[in-house]
Design a protein around this motif. Structure first.
Motif, PDB file in Angstrom:
ATOM      1  N   ILE A  68       0.816  -1.207   0.000  1.00 51.89           N
ATOM      2  CA  ILE A  68       0.000   0.000   0.000  1.00 51.89           C
ATOM      3  C   ILE A  68       0.857   1.267   0.000  1.00 51.89           C
ATOM      4  CG2 ILE A  68      -1.678   1.332   1.351  1.00 51.89           C
ATOM      5  CD1 ILE A  68      -2.773  -1.422   2.321  1.00 51.89           C
ATOM      6  N   ASP A  69       1.839   1.315   0.886  1.00 52.25           N
ATOM      7  CA  ASP A  69       2.616   2.549   1.073  1.00 52.25           C
ATOM      8  C   ASP A  69       3.747   2.720   0.068  1.00 52.25           C
ATOM      9  OD1 ASP A  69       1.051   3.293   3.205  1.00 52.25           O
ATOM     10  OD2 ASP A  69       2.520   2.772   4.748  1.00 52.25           O
ATOM     11  N   ARG A  70       4.456   1.632  -0.239  1.00 49.28           N
ATOM     12  CA  ARG A  70       5.670   1.748  -1.046  1.00 49.28           C
ATOM     13  C   ARG A  70       5.446   1.448  -2.521  1.00 49.28           C
ATOM     14  NH1 ARG A  70       9.544  -2.372   0.863  1.00 49.28           N
ATOM     15  NH2 ARG A  70      10.765  -1.506  -0.868  1.00 49.28           N
ATOM     16  N   ILE A  71       4.581   0.471  -2.813  1.00 48.07           N
ATOM     17  CA  ILE A  71       4.480  -0.024  -4.185  1.00 48.07           C
ATOM     18  C   ILE A  71       3.335   0.612  -4.948  1.00 48.07           C
ATOM     19  CG2 ILE A  71       4.256  -2.091  -5.606  1.00 48.07           C
ATOM     20  CD1 ILE A  71       5.427  -3.672  -3.231  1.00 48.07           C
ATOM     21  N   ALA A  72       2.166   0.668  -4.357  1.00 48.08           N
ATOM     22  CA  ALA A  72       0.982   1.170  -5.062  1.00 48.08           C
ATOM     23  C   ALA A  72       1.152   2.574  -5.633  1.00 48.08           C
ATOM     24  CB  ALA A  72      -0.239   1.111  -4.150  1.00 48.08           C
ATOM     25  N   PRO A  73       1.877   3.490  -4.979  1.00 43.51           N
ATOM     26  CA  PRO A  73       2.025   4.825  -5.570  1.00 43.51           C
ATOM     27  C   PRO A  73       2.764   4.832  -6.908  1.00 43.51           C
ATOM     28  CG  PRO A  73       2.473   4.906  -3.216  1.00 43.51           C
ATOM     29  CD  PRO A  73       2.384   3.461  -3.589  1.00 43.51           C
ATOM     30  N   ASP A  74       3.682   3.873  -7.131  1.00 42.01           N
ATOM     31  CA  ASP A  74       4.409   3.820  -8.404  1.00 42.01           C
ATOM     32  C   ASP A  74       4.840   2.374  -8.676  1.00 42.01           C
ATOM     33  OD1 ASP A  74       5.814   4.265 -10.705  1.00 42.01           O
ATOM     34  OD2 ASP A  74       7.185   5.753  -9.855  1.00 42.01           O
ATOM     35  N   PRO A  75       3.887   1.495  -9.004  1.00 39.34           N
ATOM     36  CA  PRO A  75       4.223   0.078  -9.196  1.00 39.34           C
ATOM     37  C   PRO A  75       5.194  -0.161 -10.340  1.00 39.34           C
ATOM     38  CG  PRO A  75       1.960   0.525  -9.864  1.00 39.34           C
ATOM     39  CD  PRO A  75       2.451   1.746  -9.157  1.00 39.34           C
ATOM     40  N   ALA A  76       5.157   0.679 -11.379  1.00 39.90           N
ATOM     41  CA  ALA A  76       6.053   0.471 -12.519  1.00 39.90           C
ATOM     42  C   ALA A  76       7.511   0.630 -12.108  1.00 39.90           C
ATOM     43  CB  ALA A  76       5.709   1.448 -13.638  1.00 39.90           C
ATOM     44  N   ALA A  77       7.803   1.644 -11.298  1.00 37.12           N
ATOM     45  CA  ALA A  77       9.179   1.854 -10.845  1.00 37.12           C
ATOM     46  C   ALA A  77       9.633   0.713  -9.949  1.00 37.12           C
ATOM     47  CB  ALA A  77       9.289   3.187 -10.108  1.00 37.12           C
ATOM     48  N   PHE A  78       8.748   0.243  -9.084  1.00 32.62           N
ATOM     49  CA  PHE A  78       9.109  -0.858  -8.198  1.00 32.62           C
ATOM     50  C   PHE A  78       9.359  -2.129  -9.008  1.00 32.62           C
ATOM     51  CE2 PHE A  78       8.475  -4.283  -5.184  1.00 32.62           C
ATOM     52  CZ  PHE A  78       9.100  -3.805  -4.046  1.00 32.62           C
ATOM     53  N   ALA A  79       8.497  -2.401  -9.973  1.00 27.67           N
ATOM     54  CA  ALA A  79       8.655  -3.597 -10.809  1.00 27.67           C
ATOM     55  C   ALA A  79       9.951  -3.533 -11.604  1.00 27.67           C
ATOM     56  CB  ALA A  79       7.461  -3.739 -11.745  1.00 27.67           C
ATOM     57  N   ALA A  80      10.351  -2.348 -12.035  1.00 32.16           N
ATOM     58  CA  ALA A  80      11.585  -2.210 -12.803  1.00 32.16           C
ATOM     59  C   ALA A  80      12.790  -2.641 -11.980  1.00 32.16           C
ATOM     60  CB  ALA A  80      11.756  -0.769 -13.272  1.00 32.16           C
ATOM     61  N   GLY A  81      12.766  -2.366 -10.677  1.00 32.77           N
ATOM     62  CA  GLY A  81      13.851  -2.799  -9.818  1.00 32.77           C
ATOM     63  C   GLY A  81      13.950  -4.309  -9.735  1.00 32.77           C
ATOM     64  N   LEU A  82      12.808  -4.986  -9.693  1.00 33.41           N
ATOM     65  CA  LEU A  82      12.815  -6.447  -9.671  1.00 33.41           C
ATOM     66  C   LEU A  82      13.224  -7.005 -11.031  1.00 33.41           C
ATOM     67  CD1 LEU A  82       9.562  -7.262  -7.656  1.00 33.41           C
ATOM     68  CD2 LEU A  82      11.901  -7.024  -6.824  1.00 33.41           C
ATOM     69  N   ALA A  83      12.776  -6.369 -12.100  1.00 34.42           N
ATOM     70  CA  ALA A  83      13.089  -6.846 -13.446  1.00 34.42           C
ATOM     71  C   ALA A  83      14.589  -6.871 -13.696  1.00 34.42           C
ATOM     72  CB  ALA A  83      12.396  -5.971 -14.489  1.00 34.42           C
ATOM     73  N   ALA A  84      15.331  -6.003 -13.020  1.00 29.70           N
ATOM     74  CA  ALA A  84      16.780  -5.946 -13.216  1.00 29.70           C
ATOM     75  C   ALA A  84      17.460  -7.262 -12.863  1.00 29.70           C
ATOM     76  CB  ALA A  84      17.373  -4.804 -12.393  1.00 29.70           C
ATOM     77  N   TYR A  85      16.843  -8.048 -11.995  1.00 29.91           N
ATOM     78  CA  TYR A  85      17.429  -9.340 -11.631  1.00 29.91           C
ATOM     79  C   TYR A  85      17.460 -10.298 -12.812  1.00 29.91           C
ATOM     80  CZ  TYR A  85      17.731  -8.352  -6.627  1.00 29.91           C
ATOM     81  OH  TYR A  85      18.080  -7.821  -5.404  1.00 29.91           O
ATOM     82  N   GLY A  86      16.617 -10.058 -13.809  1.00 29.98           N
ATOM     83  CA  GLY A  86      16.629 -10.913 -14.992  1.00 29.98           C
ATOM     84  C   GLY A  86      17.914 -10.818 -15.784  1.00 29.98           C
ATOM     85  N   GLU A  87      18.683  -9.743 -15.578  1.00 30.45           N
ATOM     86  CA  GLU A  87      19.933  -9.560 -16.309  1.00 30.45           C
ATOM     87  C   GLU A  87      21.038 -10.484 -15.801  1.00 30.45           C
ATOM     88  OE1 GLU A  87      20.897  -5.450 -16.123  1.00 30.45           O
ATOM     89  OE2 GLU A  87      18.984  -4.789 -16.985  1.00 30.45           O
TER      90      GLU A  87
END
Length: 227
Positions: A68-87
């Motif tokens: 609610i507090d950290r992710i919902a305001p900008d889920p795209a930015a948060f997801a991008a941080g996780l996506a970096a692990y795919g590299e």
């Protein structure tokens, strides 16, 4: 903070209430859950409080707060941080010896990679050793899109799963119910297990692993209650 309430209930909006007072996140937003199962599980954490609130004993509440507090305001930015692990996904970096270890890596790591290849139509560069090798742009883009499509209440548990396992592929397989949680845990800890078999375990490593497993298990449970 000490316990001040007697009763814990779940209201019609799937919010948790303490003596009819709504629980709020650290950001002062009402703690509303997306499913009845998750709402009841979070309520049970509050019911289990004896005297003092210990956030470490309330992992589902903590993940809900993060959603609610950290992710919902900008889920795209948060997801991008996780996506970096795919590299630099754990599953793509293999040992060149001994044969026993390489065989185990193939047995535990090839199936989730094969699943991801079929599921997302991607190619993985498999590396022998620890030197970084870039994955194809299309692979990074498609895996990133898959994680970005997840709502905040799924991204919250996927974050510790990705960081603990070091694998975006394992996290996506868990999110899509393509792999049992114990199999993903075994895959993530294969190298550590092999080293322990050869040289034994030290107390610090055991304690660290136990802490990671508690966080992993809580995240997996949260993910199951959201879906």
């Amino acid at each position: 903070m000490k316990r001040f309430w007697k009763d814990v209930t779940v209201d019609a909006e799937l919010g948790v209430r303490l003596d009819d007072r709504p629980v709020r996140t650290p950001g002062r937003v009402p703690l509303l859950l997306p499913t009845a199962a998750l709402a009841e599980a979070v309520a049970n954490e509050w019911r289990a409080v004896a005297d003092d609130i210990d956030p470490r004993a309330m992992p589902l509440t903590g993940l809900a707060n993060a959603a609610i507090d950290r992710i919902a305001p900008d889920p795209a930015a948060f997801a991008a941080g996780l996506a970096a692990y795919g590299e630099s996904d754990l599953l793509c970096y293999r040992a060149d010896s001994p044969p026993d270890l390489t065989a185990r890596q193939a047995a535990l790591w090839d199936p989730p990679l094969d699943w991801a290849r079929d599921r997302y139509d991607v190619h993985f560069e498999i590396v022998t050793g620890v030197m970084h090798r870039a994955q194809p742009d299309a692979t990074i883009e498609r895996l990133g899109a898959a994680i970005a499509a997840r709502p905040a209440f799924e991204l919250a548990p996927l974050s510790p799963i990705v960081t603990i396992t070091g694998s975006l592929v394992l996290a996506l397989a868990l999110a899509e119910r393509a792999m049992p949680a114990d199999a993903a845990w075994a895959a993530a800890n294969l190298d550590e297990d092999w080293q322990a078999e050869q040289w034994g375990e030290d107390d610090l490593a055991v304690k660290t692993r136990e802490a990671h497993q508690r966080d992993y298990d809580a995240a997996v449970r949260f993910l199951s209650l959201v879906g």
